[in-house]
Design an enzyme around this catalytic site. Structure first.
Site, PDB file in Angstrom:
ATOM      1  N   HIS A  15       0.859  -1.194   0.000  1.00 44.41           N
ATOM      2  CA  HIS A  15       0.000   0.000   0.000  1.00 44.41           C
ATOM      3  C   HIS A  15       0.896   1.245   0.000  1.00 44.41           C
ATOM      4  CE1 HIS A  15      -2.744   3.107   1.306  1.00 44.41           C
ATOM      5  NE2 HIS A  15      -3.716   2.335   0.846  1.00 44.41           N
TER       6      HIS A  15
ATOM      7  N   GLU B  72      -3.648   2.175  -7.644  1.00 44.31           N
ATOM      8  CA  GLU B  72      -4.081   3.228  -6.726  1.00 44.31           C
ATOM      9  C   GLU B  72      -3.032   4.342  -6.741  1.00 44.31           C
ATOM     10  OE1 GLU B  72      -6.509   2.551  -2.845  1.00 44.31           O
ATOM     11  OE2 GLU B  72      -4.400   2.369  -2.333  1.00 44.31           O
TER      12      GLU B  72
HETATM   13  P1  PGA Z   1      -9.200   6.352   0.119  1.00 43.45           P
HETATM   14  O1  PGA Z   1      -8.051   5.303   0.445  1.00 43.45           O
HETATM   15  O2  PGA Z   1     -10.360   5.571  -0.430  1.00 43.45           O
HETATM   16  O3  PGA Z   1      -9.505   6.992   1.439  1.00 43.45           O
HETATM   17  O4  PGA Z   1      -8.633   7.295  -0.871  1.00 43.45           O
HETATM   18  C1  PGA Z   1      -7.808   4.212  -0.370  1.00 43.45           C
HETATM   19  C2  PGA Z   1      -6.612   3.467   0.128  1.00 43.45           C
HETATM   20  O5  PGA Z   1      -5.671   4.105   0.616  1.00 43.45           O
HETATM   21  O6  PGA Z   1      -6.560   2.222   0.043  1.00 43.45           O
END
Ligand code: PGA
Length: 256
Positions: free
Chosen positions: A103, A172
């Site tokens: 992450h 992401e």
């Molecule tokens: P968020 O976080 O939906 O608050 O942007 C996603 C994540 O960090 O997995």
């Protein structure tokens, strides 16, 4: 995949176990109103201290039909003494099926290198946990393509195609995560561009792909309506029970 996959990343919240229970009971109430036939799949990744209690709740009521337990991290070795770490065998024993790997908060705030992420990914596979491997650029500038390619190559280094195919890939971008300063959600077009880069770099096309970063009930359909995106990784919104149930109800409409 017939159902969309919704992964709730609770990060370092909620503050109490009672609140964790309230969130899950609220989701369970919603699940009691829809068919038992699975309309989506749900993975809940709580903080370690709530894992046992959440495991029990996910195994009961309507949650049992819809949900699985995930962990937010794993240590890369199985047995050696490492203060504060949690191993793959420990997670497996608690009923964990999925584990977040790499992450961006761990990469960029805790200094996890690509090599560490790669070791953790191997540990997850070795312990037969399904890795949800997070990748994404920090800035979408003219270098982002090569950044992503390098990160993906290093993250999946030494894995064969069979091992890569067991991974869920979560694209992401750091700039889209709600806790990043000036965060803004990705657009479907730019997410698709990145997903294509990831797939070309790995030479694969059939992994489950998630999109993440500021996902809400208002934008989730933009992403999961796309054939190339099989689900979402939800942070902040997964702790707001009304909002999260709205996200689930949108996901339910994409069941095939
Ligand atoms: P968020 O976080 O939906 O608050 O942007 C996603 C994540 O960090 O997995």
């Amino acid at each position: 995949m017939k159902q969309k996959l919704i992964v709730a990343n609770w990060k370092m919240a909620p503050a109490t176990q009672a609140e964790a229970q309230r969130i899950l009971e609220f989701i369970d109430d919603y699940l009691s109103t829809i068919p038992e036939q699975k309309l989506f799949s749900l993975v809940v990744c709580p903080p370690f201290i709530f894992i046992e209690e959440v495991a029990k709740m996910l195994a009961t009521y309507h949650l049992a039909h819809y949900s699985s337990l995930g962990a937010q991290d794993i240590f890369w070795e199985n047995q050696t003494p490492h203060t504060g770490e949690i191993s793959g065998p420990m997670l497996a024993k608690l009923g964990v099926r999925y584990v977040l790997i790499g992450h961006s908060e761990r990469r960029w705030e805790m200094g996890e290198s690509d090599n560490v992420v790669n070791q953790k990914l191997k540990a997850a596979l070795q312990n037969e946990l399904i890795p949800i491997v997070c990748v994404g650029e920090q800035i979408r500038d003219e270098e982002f393509r090569s950044f992503l390619q390098n990160q993906v190559r290093a993250t999946f280094a030494d894995l064969n195609f069979q091992e890569i195919s067991k991974c869920i890939i979560a694209y992401e971008p750091v700039w889209a995560i709600s806790s990043s300063p000036g965060a803004r959600p990705d657009t479907p077009e730019s997410a698709l561009q990145s997903i294509q880069i990831i797939q070309e770099t790995l030479g694969v096309t059939d992994n489950i792909i998630l999109n993440g970063g500021s996902v809400t009930s208002g934008n989730v359909a933009d992403f999961i309506s796309l054939e190339q995106i099989q689900g979402v990784l939800v942070g902040g919104a997964s702790l707001k029970k009304d909002e999260f149930v709205k996200i689930l109800s949108v996901a339910a409409t994409f069941h095939k």
